[in-house]
Design an enzyme around this catalytic site. Structure first.
Site, PDB file in Angstrom:
ATOM      1  N   LYS A 140      -0.852  -4.876   4.331  1.00 49.05           N
ATOM      2  CA  LYS A 140      -1.795  -5.486   5.267  1.00 49.05           C
ATOM      3  C   LYS A 140      -1.071  -6.060   6.492  1.00 49.05           C
ATOM      4  O   LYS A 140      -0.035  -6.722   6.362  1.00 49.05           O
ATOM      5  CB  LYS A 140      -2.547  -6.607   4.544  1.00 49.05           C
ATOM      6  CG  LYS A 140      -3.294  -7.594   5.425  1.00 49.05           C
ATOM      7  CD  LYS A 140      -4.707  -7.192   5.678  1.00 49.05           C
ATOM      8  CE  LYS A 140      -5.447  -8.286   6.459  1.00 49.05           C
ATOM      9  NZ  LYS A 140      -6.862  -8.002   6.628  1.00 49.05           N
ATOM     10  N   ASP A 182       0.825  -1.199   0.000  1.00 46.03           N
ATOM     11  CA  ASP A 182       0.000   0.000   0.000  1.00 46.03           C
ATOM     12  C   ASP A 182       0.860   1.250   0.000  1.00 46.03           C
ATOM     13  O   ASP A 182       0.386   2.331  -0.343  1.00 46.03           O
ATOM     14  CB  ASP A 182      -0.919  -0.008   1.223  1.00 46.03           C
ATOM     15  CG  ASP A 182      -1.969  -1.099   1.132  1.00 46.03           C
ATOM     16  OD1 ASP A 182      -2.902  -0.951   0.328  1.00 46.03           O
ATOM     17  OD2 ASP A 182      -1.845  -2.114   1.843  1.00 46.03           O
TER      18      ASP A 182
END
Length: 275
Positions: free
Chosen positions: A197, A186
């Protein structure tokens, strides 16, 4: 002021639980395209200034949203806004295809690949490797509490790629049964750390201890131009089980020293020197 139709897309982005930074960035670009069809002139400029603040706040951890908001110029010309948003989508699609080509070359015959969560870039690597006729299998974590791994399992099932699903608590046990690890990202920070995550860092540690190469697949727009790992804000979402509050940070940070390479559309970058 951001029109209601555009704000509706932003709210959909806020409530998404399974799909990650690439999907959110594309939805954000679609919001800009819709905005360009509704407003022009000073009204458009004002809305764009507001969106430059709002889009990154959808998820403050994700570099893709920050980079999207700064890719779109503050202008009163709707045609320019639309062109830049469409360019962002096109570049993202091209990046993912190239990542698929580069990453698939790392998969040898009968490889066992472990992954965590649902990364569209990792899925593209799997899809491309399959299209090249490579035989391999995957180990997927269920990726609680949103179970992104189950969503990935459905995709692999449709592609005919064999897999097994494990609970997140078994990462350490099954990392030693893998020969290769792929995860998405991300955010890749300025100092080469990987934000993904929660559970990615334990997987990286387990792979390190078991001598399993650990790779990250990330389009270039996931590289943050400013933030270091110490400056990243990790978002926490409220979560309860059987009446008890459970801490639920969505992301963790994997230090660069555990990452063999970051697969981008420009090639495989070795952090931190190539970031």
């Amino acid at each position: 002021m951001i029109p209601a139709e555009v704000r509706s897309i932003i709210e959909d982005m806020r409530t998404e639980r399974v799909r990650g930074a690439s999907w959110l960035a594309r939805k954000g670009a679609e919001a800009y395209i819709l905005l360009s069809r509704i407003l022009e002139g000073e009204e458009l400029k004002s809305a764009l200034e507001e969106m430059r603040r709002e889009i990154p706040l959808v998820n403050r951890t994700m570099a893709s949203l920050y980079n999207l908001a700064h890719f779109i110029p503050i202008t009163g010309d709707p045609n320019l806004v639309r062109a830049k948003a469409e360019e962002f989508i096109r570049l993202g699609e091209e990046a993912k295809r190239e990542i698929g080509n580069i990453g698939s070359e790392l998969i040898d015959e009968n490889e066992v690949v472990i992954t965590h969560s649902f990364s569209s870039a990792v899925l593209e690597i799997f899809r491309t490797a399959r299209s090249k006729g490579k035989n391999f299998r995957a180990i997927l974590t269920e990726s609680a509490p949103d179970y992104e791994g189950i969503a990935l399992a459905r995709e692999l099932e449709a592609l005919g790629i064999p897999f097994k699903i494990i609970t997140d608590a078994q990462l350490g046990l099954f990392a030693g049964k893998a020969t290769l690890a792929f995860v998405g990202a991300d955010n890749v920070t300025r100092d080469g750390s990987v934000v993904n995550k929660a559970g990615t860092y334990p997987l990286a540690l387990a792979c390190h201890d078991n001598h399993v190469p650990f790779y990250v697949a990330a389009e270039g727009f996931k590289l943050h131009p400013k933030l270091s790992s110490e400056e990243v804000e990790i978002v926490e979402r409220p979560y309860t089980r059987q009446g008890y509050r459970v801490r639920n940070f969505l992301f963790d940070i994997t230090p660069w020293k555990y990452v063999r390479g970051i697969i981008t559309e420009l090639g495989i970058l070795v952090p931190p020197k190539d970031i």
